[in-house]
Design a protein around this motif. Structure first.
Motif, PDB file in Angstrom:
ATOM      1  N   SER A  21       2.259  14.991   2.176  1.00  0.00           N
ATOM      2  CA  SER A  21       2.357  14.426   0.813  1.00  0.00           C
ATOM      3  C   SER A  21       1.670  15.297  -0.216  1.00  0.00           C
ATOM      4  O   SER A  21       0.521  15.701  -0.018  1.00  0.00           O
ATOM      5  CB  SER A  21       1.634  13.088   0.746  1.00  0.00           C
ATOM      6  N   ILE A  22       2.363  15.533  -1.300  1.00  0.00           N
ATOM      7  CA  ILE A  22       1.743  16.231  -2.439  1.00  0.00           C
ATOM      8  C   ILE A  22       2.159  15.485  -3.699  1.00  0.00           C
ATOM      9  O   ILE A  22       3.309  15.552  -4.122  1.00  0.00           O
ATOM     10  CB  ILE A  22       2.187  17.706  -2.535  1.00  0.00           C
ATOM     11  N   GLY A  23       1.211  14.791  -4.283  1.00  0.00           N
ATOM     12  CA  GLY A  23       1.506  14.011  -5.484  1.00  0.00           C
ATOM     13  C   GLY A  23       1.239  14.836  -6.732  1.00  0.00           C
ATOM     14  O   GLY A  23       0.328  15.655  -6.773  1.00  0.00           O
ATOM     15  N   THR A  56       2.541   9.698  -2.520  1.00  0.00           N
ATOM     16  CA  THR A  56       2.422   8.249  -2.424  1.00  0.00           C
ATOM     17  C   THR A  56       3.154   7.625  -3.605  1.00  0.00           C
ATOM     18  O   THR A  56       2.736   7.770  -4.754  1.00  0.00           O
ATOM     19  CB  THR A  56       0.949   7.812  -2.470  1.00  0.00           C
ATOM     20  N   ARG A 220       0.107   6.273   7.649  1.00  0.00           N
ATOM     21  CA  ARG A 220      -0.892   7.321   7.437  1.00  0.00           C
ATOM     22  C   ARG A 220      -2.259   6.684   7.561  1.00  0.00           C
ATOM     23  O   ARG A 220      -2.631   5.792   6.793  1.00  0.00           O
ATOM     24  CB  ARG A 220      -0.723   7.959   6.057  1.00  0.00           C
ATOM     25  N   PHE A 276      -9.947   9.957  -2.016  1.00  0.00           N
ATOM     26  CA  PHE A 276      -9.253  11.212  -2.314  1.00  0.00           C
ATOM     27  C   PHE A 276      -9.931  11.848  -3.526  1.00  0.00           C
ATOM     28  O   PHE A 276      -9.978  11.246  -4.582  1.00  0.00           O
ATOM     29  CB  PHE A 276      -7.775  10.958  -2.616  1.00  0.00           C
ATOM     30  N   PRO A 379      -1.609  24.736   2.155  1.00  0.00           N
ATOM     31  CA  PRO A 379      -1.132  26.056   2.600  1.00  0.00           C
ATOM     32  C   PRO A 379       0.321  26.329   2.224  1.00  0.00           C
ATOM     33  O   PRO A 379       0.693  27.482   1.970  1.00  0.00           O
ATOM     34  CB  PRO A 379      -1.309  25.998   4.115  1.00  0.00           C
TER      35      PRO A 379
HETATM   36  C1  LIG Z   1      -2.179  18.376  -4.846  1.00  0.00           C
HETATM   37  C2  LIG Z   1      -2.279  17.415  -3.699  1.00  0.00           C
HETATM   38  C3  LIG Z   1      -1.716  16.146  -3.806  1.00  0.00           C
HETATM   39  C4  LIG Z   1      -1.776  15.263  -2.731  1.00  0.00           C
HETATM   40  N1  LIG Z   1      -1.184  14.034  -2.839  1.00  0.00           N
HETATM   41  C5  LIG Z   1      -1.183  13.214  -1.769  1.00  0.00           C
HETATM   42  C6  LIG Z   1      -0.492  11.975  -1.825  1.00  0.00           C
HETATM   43  O1  LIG Z   1       0.146  11.628  -2.829  1.00  0.00           O
HETATM   44  N2  LIG Z   1      -0.537  11.178  -0.726  1.00  0.00           N
HETATM   45  C7  LIG Z   1      -1.209  11.547   0.419  1.00  0.00           C
HETATM   46  O2  LIG Z   1      -1.208  10.796   1.396  1.00  0.00           O
HETATM   47  N3  LIG Z   1      -1.866  12.718   0.491  1.00  0.00           N
HETATM   48  C8  LIG Z   1      -1.862  13.551  -0.561  1.00  0.00           C
HETATM   49  N4  LIG Z   1      -2.500  14.742  -0.470  1.00  0.00           N
HETATM   50  C9  LIG Z   1      -3.193  15.111   0.780  1.00  0.00           C
HETATM   51  C10 LIG Z   1      -2.313  16.021   1.628  1.00  0.00           C
HETATM   52  O3  LIG Z   1      -1.148  15.351   2.043  1.00  0.00           O
HETATM   53  C11 LIG Z   1      -3.057  16.516   2.875  1.00  0.00           C
HETATM   54  O4  LIG Z   1      -3.442  15.420   3.646  1.00  0.00           O
HETATM   55  C12 LIG Z   1      -4.297  17.340   2.555  1.00  0.00           C
HETATM   56  O5  LIG Z   1      -4.066  18.244   1.523  1.00  0.00           O
HETATM   57  C13 LIG Z   1      -4.791  18.089   3.807  1.00  0.00           C
HETATM   58  O6  LIG Z   1      -3.772  18.878   4.346  1.00  0.00           O
HETATM   59  P1  LIG Z   1      -3.730  20.486   4.103  1.00  0.00           P
HETATM   60  O7  LIG Z   1      -5.001  21.052   4.666  1.00  0.00           O
HETATM   61  O8  LIG Z   1      -2.525  20.951   4.841  1.00  0.00           O
HETATM   62  O9  LIG Z   1      -3.648  20.691   2.641  1.00  0.00           O
HETATM   63  C14 LIG Z   1      -2.450  15.647  -1.537  1.00  0.00           C
HETATM   64  C15 LIG Z   1      -3.019  16.916  -1.459  1.00  0.00           C
HETATM   65  C16 LIG Z   1      -2.938  17.795  -2.498  1.00  0.00           C
HETATM   66  C17 LIG Z   1      -3.554  19.162  -2.345  1.00  0.00           C
END
Ligand SMILES: Cc1cc2nc3c(=O)[nH]c(=O)nc-3n(C[C@H](O)[C@H](O)[C@H](O)COP(=O)(O)O)c2cc1C
Length: 473
Positions: A21-23, A56, A220, A276, A379
């Motif tokens: 997820s990336i919001g 989300t 999740r 978060f 990443p």
């Molecule tokens: C810019 C950004 C937005 C994110 N938005 C969400 C989100 O909307 N919902 C969610 O469950 N996790 C969100 N995350 C968390 C990521 O899904 C992920 O769990 C976290 O970045 C760790 O994984 P990574 O090391 O691969 O980045 C977000 C992360 C980033 C960096």
């Protein structure tokens, strides 16, 4: 193993890498997804991930987290999602919609409103949410929330998505009910491990009822609350201190994982920590400059938010950097052992997440049986071609993500992209990369619900020239 397919029920993932997820602020003012969102998601689909888990999407019409994030709290949001998801699926990429409710961790609002402080019990939390105090939800409020999750689930099915994921992590509403230091209720929604699970149970049951038995349903979940990190001021202090500092440990979450399996959940997407951002979920560094920006942008909303901004502004940066970085690690695959435990205890397929970006680490994680899929967010934002690099046998990209977490904090205010200056030769390069995310030249067409002529103009290179004149670092 990375490129071996994997199936959960009827849904087949063509390889083992999922975009987590990336919001971001990629919706119109009312929460309808826009072209920037479509192009952003499509880019991952085109670069080879097997599936995308959406940001989300908010189930509640009032608690927005933050503004201009996509909503799924009304039927009007379905058609645009449906069109874009069809385009993503045409790239042989599965699309899973994550739904959630920020509860008292809602970060921004046009005006301060009591609903943005709703949670299981009253209390104060300096870092998360903007309301000065949390407000205890009534049973009617909780029942309404379960209803909203159910309605959102029905809409997810109507979008044509391949699956649905319920957010029970990140310190969002369901997580607030699970966490014993936050949930101090004595009614049927609190007071024991079983009763704190009740909201999640009811949401899962309602969602399953709405989407049907044949639809992919994941949760999740955090593997540990670790309330003590990041450093925070939280009131009241609960007893015993272990509960206050740690919240639920992995043993409790292993029980929850088994209960979720018994409820018919199809997979777990495992993260860590509470709130978060936190060092379990987004391992790396705490981004001081971005935290300052965020604190200042919300300072008008409450006395707490003003106090928080004052702290971030007044404390010298080196001191703040030291304090706020206590407990943050740069560990790769930070949650893998916890993912392994939850997989073993529940027998469910598990998506591991957090700090994966080297081929051998992903490969070993899968081969060791700790998880079935690996998801990545930062990443892939830093190196969208990562899956292709892995396919060619490369161990890591030339300029890997530094896990600086600037993107994670900037996303509430600015366009999504990589904001790590160390990864770019100049600020011009960095800005061009950010602006490129939403306006891909190869997908310029307007979405069908937009009037003709709203497609982004062809790129002329003028933007880059203007950046080139800007002073570099
Ligand atoms: C810019 C950004 C937005 C994110 N938005 C969400 C989100 O909307 N919902 C969610 O469950 N996790 C969100 N995350 C968390 C990521 O899904 C992920 O769990 C976290 O970045 C760790 O994984 P990574 O090391 O691969 O980045 C977000 C992360 C980033 C960096």
């Amino acid at each position: 193993m990375i490129f071996e397919p994997f199936s959960i029920g009827d849904v087949t993932f063509k390889n083992r890498i999922v975009r987590s997820s990336i919001g971001g602020r990629m919706a119109y003012y009312d929460g309808t997804v826009n072209n920037a969102w479509k192009n952003f998601e499509l880019r991952f689909a085109k670069t080879g991930v097997s599936a995308i888990v959406s940001a989300t999407l908010n189930v509640n019409p009032i608690r927005w987290s933050p503004l201009e994030y996509p909503q799924i709290s009304d039927d009007k949001f379905v058609p645009p999602l449906r069109e874009a998801i069809a385009a993503i699926q045409a790239e042989d990429c599965r699309y899973i919609i994550q739904i959630g409710d920020g509860g008292s961790h809602v970060q921004t609002s046009l005006f301060s409103q009591p609903q943005d402080g709703y949670g299981p019990s009253p209390g104060f939390d300096l870092l998360y949410g903007y309301r000065t105090r949390r407000t205890e939800m009534t049973v009617a409020d909780i029942e309404q929330t379960v209803h909203e999750f159910g309605q959102a689930a029905r809409r997810v099915r109507e979008t044509g998505a391949d699956g649905i994921e319920i957010t029970a992590s990140k310190g969002y509403l369901i997580h607030q009910f699970l966490n014993p230091a936050i949930n101090r209720r004595r009614d049927r929604y609190g007071g024991s491990v079983e009763r704190r699970f009740r909201l999640l149970r009811e949401v899962v049951e309602e969602v399953r009822r709405r989407v049907g038995d044949d639809f992919l349903l994941g949760v999740r979940i955090s593997a540990r609350d670790r309330n003590r990190l990041p450093l925070n001021l939280r009131w009241p202090i609960t007893w015993p201190p272990r509960t206050y500092l740690e919240g639920n440990d992995i043993g409790v979450y292993a029980r929850y994982a088994r209960w979720l399996r018994d409820l018919g959940v199809d997979y777990l997407h495992v993260s860590n920590g509470y709130g978060f951002i936190n060092p379990g979920e987004t391992p790396g560094r705490f981004p001081i400059d971005e935290a300052r920006q965020f604190a200042n942008s919300t300072r008008h909303l409450s006395a707490k938010a003003a106090f928080r901004a004052a702290i971030f502004n007044v404390l010298p940066r080196p001191l703040l950097d030291r304090i706020m970085n206590i407990g943050w690690t740069t560990g790769e695959a930070a949650n893998l052992d916890d993912a392994r435990r939850l997989r073993a205890e529940s027998g469910l397929p598990v998506i591991a997440n957090g700090g994966f970006q080297r081929r051998s680490v992903v490969q070993d994680a899968l081969a060791s049986g700790a998880c079935d899929l690996v998801s990545m967010a930062r990443p892939l934002l830093a190196n969208p071609d990562l899956v292709e690099l892995f396919r060619r046998g490369r161990e890591a990209p030339d300029r890997p993500c530094t896990l600086c977490n600037r993107c994670a904090m900037r996303t509430t205010l600015f366009p999504l992209g990589c904001y790590e200056p160390l990864r770019f030769d100049s600020s011009a390069d960095m800005e061009a990369q950010i602006l490129d995310w939403s306006a891909r030249p190869d997908v310029p067409e307007a979405l069908p619900w937009e009037p003709a002529g709203t497609a982004p103009p062809p790129r002329t290179g003028q933007g880059e020239k203007a950046f080139a004149r800007a002073p570099s670092r």
